[in-house]
Design an enzyme around this catalytic site. Structure first.
Site, PDB file in Angstrom:
ATOM      1  N   GLY A  36      20.314  -2.091  26.536  1.00  0.00           N
ATOM      2  CA  GLY A  36      20.018  -2.018  24.851  1.00  0.00           C
ATOM      3  C   GLY A  36      19.713  -0.614  24.316  1.00  0.00           C
ATOM      4  O   GLY A  36      19.756  -0.188  23.432  1.00  0.00           O
TER       5      GLY A  36
ATOM      6  N   GLN B 105       2.371   4.838   5.521  1.00  0.00           N
ATOM      7  CA  GLN B 105       1.938   5.834   6.155  1.00  0.00           C
ATOM      8  C   GLN B 105       1.959   6.719   5.648  1.00  0.00           C
ATOM      9  O   GLN B 105       2.066   7.566   6.552  1.00  0.00           O
ATOM     10  CB  GLN B 105       1.768   5.747   7.896  1.00  0.00           C
TER      11      GLN B 105
ATOM     12  N   LYS C 140      -5.509  -4.604  -8.348  1.00  0.00           N
ATOM     13  CA  LYS C 140      -4.624  -6.420  -6.410  1.00  0.00           C
ATOM     14  C   LYS C 140      -6.193  -4.879  -5.107  1.00  0.00           C
ATOM     15  O   LYS C 140      -6.340  -3.612  -5.583  1.00  0.00           O
ATOM     16  CB  LYS C 140      -3.763  -5.697  -6.080  1.00  0.00           C
TER      17      LYS C 140
ATOM     18  N   ARG D 103      -6.891  -4.827  -1.227  1.00  0.00           N
ATOM     19  CA  ARG D 103      -5.801  -5.136  -0.019  1.00  0.00           C
ATOM     20  C   ARG D 103      -6.607  -5.375   1.059  1.00  0.00           C
ATOM     21  O   ARG D 103      -7.715  -4.692   1.646  1.00  0.00           O
ATOM     22  CB  ARG D 103      -4.675  -4.125  -0.206  1.00  0.00           C
TER      23      ARG D 103
END
Ligand code: R5P
Length: 318
Positions: free
Chosen positions: A42, A101, A198, A200
């Site tokens: 991989g 983030q 909105k 979340r």
């Protein structure tokens, strides 16, 4: 201006080769030769198949899903070009993943937007060319020059072709964080402004109920966002607009990540058209009939040319 032996060359990772090819075509060139593969375990293998000593190299790689694979491939490519003595190395990131983030909003969490900037720099990039970063301040996470482009001119040109009567046009912000972006569009396109409230509840779930600002009754609502990930934000906003009486609803976003339940959500959404760019490739199984993809290749090619010839990139915003 870089001299002739610092000739510009564009190379591509495997994340978005089609876009990289379009960029090279716009520059009147073909992509540089590079062999990218995976070892049986991989690990990623990279071999640059032409001489790049003294070249002004641009490496195009969107860090879209599979994010970790594409990011690692970018880092390994940068390392290879550095060791092959490229004169200057620019990481061209049409989509910059890990960007959401970007601060510690709760305790004991990372700031991945900064970590990735560190990794790209340490791997050997001398500069970065990015498109619609999730937050403009991510530019400051890099200690190398960042040219931050916006797809807004490309999207606005397309919206203009729709000839929406100005008195009917409402720019709809899918959340309060997108107001600044929406205002950039509204300044160029005109129209009224409305904002969806909105909330979340998780990475995949959002709740939208209230509308702030202009009435949508009988109007054409155009939603502007930077990215569509699970499509909770854009579909929630479209549903609010439909309930508020909008007669036609469009949505535009630079980056169509379209992961998780996005395709099912979009299939059932009251959207006449969803306008995306090719910053992220759209595989055939995600290509719904109402999706229109605009190319950012001419914009990125123009910026690459300007960087190469030491010309102003901010001119592209005018
Ligand atoms: C939010 O801050 C962003 O601008 C997007 O609205 C959001 O990340 C899109 O995510 P999703 O499609 O999962 O709602």
């Amino acid at each position: 201006m870089m001299s002739n032996n610092h000739k510009l060359k564009v190379f591509s990772g495997r994340a978005n080769r089609a876009l990289a090819e379009r960029i090279a075509n716009n520059l009147g060139d073909t992509l540089g030769r590079i062999v990218l593969d995976n070892f049986p375990d991989g690990e990623i293998s990279v071999r640059i198949d032409e001489d790049v000593r003294g070249r002004d190299v641009f490496v195009v790689q969107s860090t879209c899903p599979p994010v970790n694979e594409n990011l690692m491939e970018l880092l390994i490519m940068l390392d290879a070009f550095k060791r092959a003595s490229a004169a200057r190395l620019t990481a061209v990131l049409p989509y910059y993943g890990y960007a959401r983030q970007d601060r510690k909003d709760v305790g004991r969490v990372p700031i991945t937007a900064k970590l990735v900037a560190n990794l790209v720099t340490r791997a050997g990039a001398d500069r970065t060319l990015a498109l619609d970063l999730h937050a403009a301040q991510i530019q400051g996470f890099f200690d190398i020059p960042v040219d931050h482009l916006h797809a807004a001119p490309v999207i606005n040109d397309y919206i203009r072709t729709m000839n929406i009567p100005p008195q009917d046009f409402v720019v709809l912000c899918p959340d309060e964080g997108s107001i600044k972006r929406a205002l950039i569009h509204q300044k160029k396109l005109g129209g009224a402004i409305a904002i969806v409230d909105k909330r979340r509840s998780s990475a995949t779930e959002t709740q939208q109920a209230n509308l702030i600002g202009s009435s949508l009754e009988g109007k054409v609502a155009v939603i502007f966002d930077d990215m569509i990930s699970t499509a909770g934000s854009v579909v929630g906003a479209a549903n609010v607009a439909r309930r508020a009486g909008a007669r036609e609803i469009y949505a535009c976003a630079t980056h169509g990540v379209l992961c998780g339940p996005a395709v099912e959500r979009l299939r059932d959404a009251p959207l006449k058209q969803l306008i995306l760019t090719d910053s992220i490739p759209l595989p055939p199984n995600k290509h719904l009939p109402n999706i229109k993809v605009l190319s950012v290749a001419p914009l990125l090619a123009d910026a690459i040319k300007r960087i190469h010839f030491n010309e102003s990139v901010s001119r592209l915003f005018e």
